[in-house]
Design a protein around this motif. Structure first.
Motif, PDB file in Angstrom:
ATOM      1  N   SER A 355      37.686  52.965  38.809  1.00 40.10           N
ATOM      2  CA  SER A 355      37.838  51.401  38.683  1.00 40.10           C
ATOM      3  C   SER A 355      37.015  51.172  37.422  1.00 40.10           C
ATOM      4  CB  SER A 355      37.112  50.978  39.726  1.00 40.10           C
ATOM      5  OG  SER A 355      36.617  49.394  39.539  1.00 40.10           O
ATOM      6  N   GLN A 359      38.772  49.644  33.948  1.00 37.90           N
ATOM      7  CA  GLN A 359      38.188  48.513  33.111  1.00 37.90           C
ATOM      8  C   GLN A 359      38.078  48.674  31.622  1.00 37.90           C
ATOM      9  OE1 GLN A 359      34.697  47.046  35.315  1.00 37.90           O
ATOM     10  NE2 GLN A 359      34.557  45.259  34.172  1.00 37.90           N
ATOM     11  N   LEU A 480      43.040  45.458  34.555  1.00 39.18           N
ATOM     12  CA  LEU A 480      41.856  44.702  35.138  1.00 39.18           C
ATOM     13  C   LEU A 480      42.246  44.779  36.453  1.00 39.18           C
ATOM     14  CD1 LEU A 480      39.060  43.493  34.391  1.00 39.18           C
ATOM     15  CD2 LEU A 480      40.260  41.502  33.842  1.00 39.18           C
ATOM     16  N   GLY A 481      43.225  44.145  36.828  1.00 36.77           N
ATOM     17  CA  GLY A 481      43.730  44.070  37.976  1.00 36.77           C
ATOM     18  C   GLY A 481      43.685  45.168  39.060  1.00 36.77           C
ATOM     19  N   SER A 483      41.586  47.509  38.397  1.00 34.02           N
ATOM     20  CA  SER A 483      40.190  48.054  38.464  1.00 34.02           C
ATOM     21  C   SER A 483      39.589  47.124  39.469  1.00 34.02           C
ATOM     22  CB  SER A 483      39.673  47.541  36.919  1.00 34.02           C
ATOM     23  OG  SER A 483      38.223  47.800  37.227  1.00 34.02           O
ATOM     24  N   GLN A 484      39.818  45.951  39.628  1.00 30.21           N
ATOM     25  CA  GLN A 484      39.270  44.951  40.507  1.00 30.21           C
ATOM     26  C   GLN A 484      39.852  45.536  42.017  1.00 30.21           C
ATOM     27  OE1 GLN A 484      40.524  41.157  39.402  1.00 30.21           O
ATOM     28  NE2 GLN A 484      39.199  40.812  37.802  1.00 30.21           N
ATOM     29  N   GLU A 487      37.884  48.469  42.779  1.00 33.16           N
ATOM     30  CA  GLU A 487      36.418  48.358  43.272  1.00 33.16           C
ATOM     31  C   GLU A 487      36.295  47.596  44.469  1.00 33.16           C
ATOM     32  OE1 GLU A 487      32.821  45.416  41.245  1.00 33.16           O
ATOM     33  OE2 GLU A 487      34.967  45.487  40.341  1.00 33.16           O
ATOM     34  N   ASP A 488      37.343  46.716  44.816  1.00 34.11           N
ATOM     35  CA  ASP A 488      37.219  46.064  46.281  1.00 34.11           C
ATOM     36  C   ASP A 488      37.298  47.258  47.318  1.00 34.11           C
ATOM     37  OD1 ASP A 488      36.676  43.650  45.081  1.00 34.11           O
ATOM     38  OD2 ASP A 488      38.955  43.213  45.101  1.00 34.11           O
ATOM     39  N   GLU A 652      45.465  40.058  42.156  1.00 35.51           N
ATOM     40  CA  GLU A 652      45.486  38.589  42.251  1.00 35.51           C
ATOM     41  C   GLU A 652      47.131  38.011  41.808  1.00 35.51           C
ATOM     42  OE1 GLU A 652      45.414  36.477  39.222  1.00 35.51           O
ATOM     43  OE2 GLU A 652      45.050  34.602  40.311  1.00 35.51           O
TER      44      GLU A 652
END
Length: 818
Positions: A355, A359, A480-481, A483-484, A487-488, A652
């Motif tokens: 992640s 990022q 970035l998406g 990576s998020q 991370e979740d 997202e």
């Protein structure tokens, strides 16, 4: 204050010093016994003394063979300890032990030439060495060999063969530090046999009429009964008592005492050490009275009391350390859980590293040329542009020094102004500027011409750099998406499954009070809004017991609406039905769809999708491919498939749409594009987000009120980067959400204002059934236009409160889960 601090330090220091001292002493003892092999020396000495029926010595040579195989550097110490132990009993026994060890080395050289598999040949070597040594010593001492001697020699060699296989598994547990892994059942039995064999070496030791082997054997039973329960305790008692009774037939009743005490102690282990001790005392009294009578009862009681005293003095840390290797114990479960936690943490850390990597890549793509310095970059581009002009015009001019050295600012400003004028008004030029430039420059016309020609290259270069910058920004957003999402996912991995034993007991008790027997219950989550429970119940004969009784009772126990998510009935009577229960959504969505292809064709260029995402969201999407027919269908269908896969991954919505756009715009050079109309409904609070990409407006009908939802975005695939406008609204129960393609919105002929016409038709519709509303809208559009001029798709969704079919069944307040 300083005095108080000194007193606190003085009080805390001895405790820390003592703890450190105990740790150092324990480490040194462990090093001495485990690393240096002192434990092997003690075990070897006792096994050298161990005899069966006072004649057979089958323990010494198998132990030496196991040490020779596993710890070859300790064979000398083991041989000396075995010979000394045998010497403590009798000289002939020491002679047999010494001779069998020598014979073992001789036959080892012979068998090593036959086969290099030492593990396979070792028991055979022990059998032959023991048999040959015993027969040889018998013939030397008696000058003859009888059938009885041959039979006893074969029995001794056979026991040695079996004990070799046993000691090969148990000796490594004593000589090396065991890895963090549970012992197998076979290893536990082998270890118990080794302990019992070692206790055999203590036969004959006594003080004040108390036998050492009885005390140690009962202590061993107490220890394992407390650690492993009734099964392990009784097993240890049977094995230990059997081996001790073989060594001393008079102690045959000890097997019953140890087995019965181990069983009782294991059953009473919930009473901690006192319960296990009570079990030993009860077994001692019952078996002692039965076996020896009242005359020998007091020594037996004293032996049990001394074993209990040793058991109470045993540190809990030592007991817990043993329990970690016994399957089924709490310590073993905690050890396994700790191991799984480490694996989980390592996995989560790796995911977090990925992640952070994505990022960092996103920041790297997003840094250069994206954050600030736009004005400086623009000025540099102008400087490069003018340098190319001057290289072609001013480089060979005789007034170069006067223009660019003496009047640099004036010349520069003139050329910049000419550049902007050619950009804004390429056909019409300012006469005043042209006159001033002619007075200033001797090659004014040539400069004008070069600027006009160079501007085309300049603009192409600017467009290319803009596209590169937009592509970088899009890649940065996508990274970035990802990576998020990772991370979740790492956070999800780190969430431990909570222990819901109390809630399980309450649920089982409440259902048992209703006459419902549970075969099994597994609670995975009790988080509000995300309850996840699996149960198995006896065959329900298709009566819907789970939906009508169990789910309503759980709704009252847990304080929220619980429904049956999945049910698998037993395929045969007397089987078990498996039911999955979970939290009910606060709202549900009922949809209706009506669509038609252009000219009544079979294939429509419009595609739609209604999917419920795992995060408690409901997505409704319509995609209209460019044109009609199969080509448009494939385009719109691929758009929705890509969008669905990306949304289900957890990315997202805005990033998902941008990702779809980048794929569709970069995959081909053809001018192919499609619209996208997406509505994301949150099923917990009924909020909705609209993301419209080149699509027609949507409408929300609430009673007599009609609200229009629109946003301005170009269709997907036209440009490589765009900003997605998100429109948020709050829905209420009973609202109708109407989404349509442009074929429906712009379909009516001879209509000047499509908005007014659509709102009027929606108000006239009295039905609240989504399917009926969709059919009426499509029918009205087709009737008004007289024909199907374009692909038409309309989706109507109705938002409703989720009212369970069955009301909650109340239980006693004391049984509600906290």
């Amino acid at each position: 204050m300083q005095k108080i601090e000194r007193e606190l330090i003085f009080q805390a220091q001895p405790q820390g010093v003592m703890e450190g001292l105990f740790e150092r002493i324990g480490a040194k003892i462990e090093h001495l016994f485990m690393k240096k092999g002192f434990l092997l020396v003690i075990v070897g000495f006792l096994l050298g003394r161990a005899l069966i029926l006072a004649k057979i010595a089958p323990f010494a040579l198998p132990f030496f063979a196991a040490v020779f195989l596993m710890r070859k550097e300790k064979t000398g110490q083991a041989a000396i300890a075995l010979v000394l132990g045998a010497l403590s009993t009798s000289i002939p026994s020491a002679g047999f032990t010494f001779g069998s060890i020598g014979a073992f080395f001789i036959f080892h050289l012979i068998f090593s030439k036959i086969s290099r598999n030492q593990l396979k040949m070792l028991p055979i070597n022990v059998f032959v060495a023991s048999l040959v040594t015993r027969l040889t010593l018998t013939y030397i001492s008696m000058h003859e060999i009888t059938y009885y001697d041959v039979m006893m020699s074969f029995i001794e060699a056979g026991l040695g063969y079996i004990l070799t296989l046993i000691f090969i598994q148990s000796v490594p547990l004593l000589s090396t530090r065991r890895r963090k892994q549970a012992l197998k059942n076979e290893e536990i039995i082998c270890l118990i046999i080794l302990f019992a064999s070692v206790l055999t070496g203590t036969i004959g030791w006594s003080f004040y009429n108390i036998s050492v082997e009885h005390v140690l054997s009962r202590y061993l039973v107490l220890l394992f009964a407390f650690v492993g329960g009734a099964a392990i305790g009784s097993t240890v008692g049977v094995v230990t008592g059997l081996i001790l009774s073989l060594a001393n037939v008079a102690s045959l009743y000890q097997m019953s005492l140890l087995a019965f005490s181990g069983l009782l102690g294991g059953l009473l282990k919930d009473g901690k050490k006192y319960g296990v001790a009570i079990g030993l005392m009860i077994g001692t009294l019952l078996i002692g009275l039965y076996g020896e009578g009242t005359n020998e009862l007091m020594p037996t009681i004293f032996e049990s009391c001394l074993a209990m005293f040793m058991f109470f003095l045993t540190p809990q840390s030592f007991i817990s350390r043993i329990a970690k290797f016994i399957p089924g114990t709490d310590e073993h479960a905690q050890e396994q859980q700790q191991y799984m936690r480490k694996i989980r943490d390592v996995t989560a850390k790796r995911v977090e590293q990925f992640s952070r990597l994505f990022q960092a890549l996103s920041n790297s793509f997003n840094y250069h040329g994206l954050n600030g310095h736009e004005e400086d970059d623009q000025q540099k581009e102008i400087d490069y542009f003018l340098s190319n002009i001057t290289e072609k015009t001013c480089q060979t001019c005789f007034r170069k020094s006067k223009c660019w050295e003496e009047n640099f600012n004036t010349t520069y400003d003139y050329m910049v102004e000419i550049m902007h004028e050619c950009e804004n008004q390429p056909k019409k030029q300012s006469s005043s500027l042209q006159r001033e430039w002619n007075n200033h420059c001797v090659k004014a016309a040539k400069v004008y011409e070069e600027i006009k020609q160079e501007l085309s290259f300049y603009h192409a270069n600017q467009r290319l750099k803009k596209q590169v910058k937009e592509s970088r920004r899009l890649v940065a957003d996508q990274l970035l998406g990802v990576s998020q999402v990772m991370e979740d996912f790492a956070k999800e991995i780190q969430r431990e499954r909570e222990n819901h034993q109390l809630q399980e007991d309450q649920i089982i008790e409440a259902l048992a009070g209703m006459g419902i027997e549970l075969g099994q219950i597994d609670i995975y989550s009790l988080k509000s809004g995300n309850v996840d429970i699996e149960i198995s119940i006896p065959y329900c004969h298709g009566t819907g017991e789970a939906e009508k009784v169990i789910a309503p009772m759980l709704s009252d126990i847990l304080g929220e609406t619980i429904v049956v998510k999945k049910e698998e009935c037993a395929p045969y009577p007397h089987g078990y039905c498996h039911v999955t229960l979970g939290s009910a959504r606060a709202y549900v969505v009922e949809t209706g769809v009506a669509h038609a292809a252009k000219g009544g064709a079979l294939i429509s260029g419009d595609c739609y999708s209604t999917i419920e995402l795992g995060a408690g969201k409901y997505a409704i999407a319509i995609s209209d491919g460019m044109g009609n027919g199969e080509r448009a269908y494939l385009e719109s269908n691929e758009t929705l498939v890509l969008l669905q896969k990306i949304l289900q991954s957890g990315i997202e919505e805005k990033v998902a749409i941008k990702s779809v756009n980048s794929v569709l715009s970069l995959r081909t050079t053809d001018e192919i594009f499609s619209t996208l109309d997406l509505a994301m409904i949150d099923l917990q609070d009924a909020s909705v987000k609209f993301l419209k990409i080149g699509s027609s407006p949507s409408f929300i009908k609430r009673g007599e009120q009609i609200k229009k939802i629109e946003a301005s975005n170009l269709p997907i695939g036209i440009i490589k980067d765009f900003e997605v406008d998100v429109v948020s609204e709050q829905l209420k129960s009973g609202d109708l959400l109407i989404m349509m393609s442009d074929g429906v919105f712009e379909g009516p002929s001879h209509v000047e204002n499509y908005d007014v016409w659509m709102k009027r038709k929606l108000k006239e519709i009295q039905s609240e059934d989504p399917q009926a509303v969709a059919d009426i809208i499509l029918e009205e559009v087709i009737r008004t236009s007289g024909q199907i001029q374009d692909d038409m798709t309309v989706i109507v969704a109705k938002i409703k409160h989720n009212i369970p079919k069955w009301a909650a069944i109340p239980v006693y307040p004391s049984k509600k889960a906290q």
